[in-house]
Write a protein that holds these residues in place. Structure first.
Motif, PDB file in Angstrom:
ATOM      1  N   VAL A 196      61.004  54.188  36.581  1.00 39.72           N
ATOM      2  CA  VAL A 196      60.130  55.242  37.128  1.00 39.72           C
ATOM      3  C   VAL A 196      60.968  56.367  37.731  1.00 39.72           C
ATOM      4  N   ILE A 197      61.993  56.010  38.509  1.00 36.90           N
ATOM      5  CA  ILE A 197      62.841  57.033  39.133  1.00 36.90           C
ATOM      6  C   ILE A 197      63.618  57.809  38.076  1.00 36.90           C
ATOM      7  N   THR A 198      64.110  57.095  37.064  1.00 35.35           N
ATOM      8  CA  THR A 198      64.877  57.749  35.995  1.00 35.35           C
ATOM      9  C   THR A 198      64.028  58.789  35.277  1.00 35.35           C
ATOM     10  N   GLU A 199      62.773  58.440  34.940  1.00 35.94           N
ATOM     11  CA  GLU A 199      61.884  59.381  34.255  1.00 35.94           C
ATOM     12  C   GLU A 199      61.537  60.558  35.165  1.00 35.94           C
ATOM     13  N   ALA A 200      61.341  60.276  36.449  1.00 35.11           N
ATOM     14  CA  ALA A 200      61.020  61.355  37.387  1.00 35.11           C
ATOM     15  C   ALA A 200      62.178  62.342  37.511  1.00 35.11           C
ATOM     16  N   VAL A 201      63.397  61.816  37.586  1.00 36.78           N
ATOM     17  CA  VAL A 201      64.574  62.682  37.682  1.00 36.78           C
ATOM     18  C   VAL A 201      64.726  63.529  36.433  1.00 36.78           C
ATOM     19  N   ALA A 202      64.496  62.929  35.272  1.00 38.56           N
ATOM     20  CA  ALA A 202      64.653  63.645  34.004  1.00 38.56           C
ATOM     21  C   ALA A 202      63.635  64.774  33.857  1.00 38.56           C
ATOM     22  N   SER A 203      62.508  64.677  34.562  1.00 39.82           N
ATOM     23  CA  SER A 203      61.457  65.690  34.439  1.00 39.82           C
ATOM     24  C   SER A 203      61.704  66.927  35.297  1.00 39.82           C
ATOM     25  N   VAL A 204      62.674  66.849  36.179  1.00 38.48           N
ATOM     26  CA  VAL A 204      62.931  67.960  37.111  1.00 38.48           C
ATOM     27  C   VAL A 204      63.843  68.983  36.453  1.00 38.48           C
ATOM     28  N   GLU A 205      63.428  70.231  36.480  1.00 37.12           N
ATOM     29  CA  GLU A 205      64.228  71.308  35.898  1.00 37.12           C
ATOM     30  C   GLU A 205      65.400  71.638  36.828  1.00 37.12           C
ATOM     31  N   GLY A 206      66.565  71.830  36.253  1.00 40.52           N
ATOM     32  CA  GLY A 206      67.741  72.190  37.039  1.00 40.52           C
ATOM     33  C   GLY A 206      68.754  71.073  37.150  1.00 40.52           C
ATOM     34  N   VAL A 207      68.320  69.839  36.877  1.00 34.91           N
ATOM     35  CA  VAL A 207      69.250  68.712  36.922  1.00 34.91           C
ATOM     36  C   VAL A 207      70.217  68.816  35.744  1.00 34.91           C
ATOM     37  N   SER A 208      71.492  68.585  35.984  1.00 30.80           N
ATOM     38  CA  SER A 208      72.512  68.716  34.955  1.00 30.80           C
ATOM     39  C   SER A 208      72.263  67.757  33.806  1.00 30.80           C
ATOM     40  N   LYS A 209      72.365  68.288  32.577  1.00 27.29           N
ATOM     41  CA  LYS A 209      72.230  67.460  31.386  1.00 27.29           C
ATOM     42  C   LYS A 209      73.588  66.943  30.917  1.00 27.29           C
ATOM     43  N   GLU A 210      74.654  67.569  31.409  1.00 25.34           N
ATOM     44  CA  GLU A 210      76.001  67.181  30.994  1.00 25.34           C
ATOM     45  C   GLU A 210      76.474  65.925  31.716  1.00 25.34           C
TER      46      GLU A 210
END
Length: 270
Positions: A196-210
Motif C-alpha cells: 500500500v505504501i509503495t503504491e502511494a509513493v509511486a502515485s506522488v508527482e515529483g518523486v525521483s524515478k531514477e
C-alpha cells in the motif's frame, strides 16, 4: 598683484604640462580604453570556450574573470609607463598597503582563500544541492568571498566561504532525501502495508524515478510497527513533495483499512 602673479605662474605651468605631455596622456587614455575592451573580450571568450568544452561553470567564470584582471593589470602598467610614471615605487607602495590591510582584514582574506579552494577543488558546482552549517539549498553562485544558495521558498542564503571549507558538507546533486516514518498496528499484514505504501509513493508527482524508494520496517515501537520511507525529490519541491507523500500514504492506509494506532499502555492490577 601677488595673486595675479601666482595665477599666471600656475597657468603657465599647466600650459607647459599640457603641451609637453598631451600626446602621452592621450596615448595612455587610448591604451587604457582599448585594453579595457580587449580584456573584457578575452575574459568573455575564455569563459565561453571553457563552457563549450563542458568545464564547470564556476571554474569557467573564475578563469574568465581572472584573465580579465591580469590583462587589465598589464594595460595599466603600460599606460602609466607611456605617461612617464615609474610603476616600481607604486608596486612597492601597494605591497606595503596590502600587507597592512591583510593583517587588518584576516577574516575577509580567509573567505577569499576558502573561495579559491572551493573553485579549484570543486566539492560542489552551480546547480548542486548542498547542506552545510544547518542550511540547505541549490547552489546559485560561487563567489570568492561567499556562496549563495536558494531554498524552496526562493530565499537567497549567503554563506561566507570560510564556514564551508573544513566543515561537514552534504552534496546530493539536484535532489534531496525525504525520510518519513509511519506507524501501523501490530495486527496489520506487513506485506500488505508495504504494498500500500509503495503504491502511494509511486502515485506522488515529483518523486525521483531514477532512484528507487526504500520502504520497510524501521523499528518496533511500544504501540506500533514503524515503517520507514526514504525517497528522493527535487530540492526546489522538497516540502511540497513531502506533504503530498504524507497525504497519499495516509489516504491509502485508510482506504486499505489499515489501523494507525495512537500511543497506549496496558496496565495490569495484581
Amino acid at each position: 598683484m601677488e595673486e595675479l602673479k601666482q595665477a599666471q605662474v600656475l597657468y603657465d605651468t599647466l600650459v607647459e604640462f599640457a603641451v609637453t605631455y598631451s600626446f602621452q596622456i592621450f596615448g595612455a587614455i587610448v591604451i587604457f580604453l582599448v585594453g579595457w575592451w580587449l580584456a573584457s573580450k578575452i575574459g568573455g571568450a575564455v569563459e565561453r570556450l571553457m563552457v563549450k568544452r563542458d568545464i564547470d561553470i564556476t571554474l569557467s567564470r573564475f578563469t574568465g574573470g581572472a584573465s580579465k584582471l591580469v590583462i587589465l593589470g598589464i594595460v595599466i602598467i603600460i599606460a602609466l609607463g607611456n605617461v612617464g610614471i615609474s610603476v616600481t615605487p607604486l608596486i612597492a607602495a601597494v605591497g606595503a598597503v596590502g600587507l597592512g590591510a591583510g593583517l587588518a582584514i584576516q577574516g575577509m582574506l580567509a573567505n577569499y582563500a576558502a573561495g579559491f579552494t572551493i573553485i579549484i577543488t570543486r566539492p560542489f558546482v552551480v546547480g548542486d544541492t548542498i547542506r552545510v552549517q544547518g542550511v540547505a539549498g541549490v547552489v546559485d553562485q560561487v563567489m570568492l568571498p561567499y556562496t549563495i544558495l536558494i531554498d524552496e521558498d526562493d530565499v537567497h542564503i549567503q554563506i561566507p566561504n570560510k564556514l564551508i571549507v573544513g566543515e561537514i558538507l552534504q552534496n546530493s546533486a539536484e535532489q534531496m532525501l525525504i525520510e518519513l516514518e509511519i506507524g501501523v498496528a501490530y495486527s496489520s499484514d506487513v506485506e500488505q502495508v508495504t504494498q500500500v505504501i509503495t503504491e502511494a509513493v509511486a502515485s506522488v508527482e515529483g518523486v525521483s524515478k531514477e532512484k528507487s524508494p526504500a520502504i520497510g520496517i524501521d523499528n518496533f515501537g511500544d504501540s506500533s510497527i514503524n515503517f520507514g520511507v526514504r525517497v528522493w525529490a527535487p530540492t526546489t519541491r522538497h516540502f511540497e513533495t513531502r506533504y503530498a507523500l504524507n497525504q497519499a500514504i495516509f489516504s491509502a492506509l485508510q482506504n486499505a483499512h489499515v489501523e494507525i494506532p495512537f500511543p497506549q499502555r496496558e496496565v495490569r492490577m495484581l
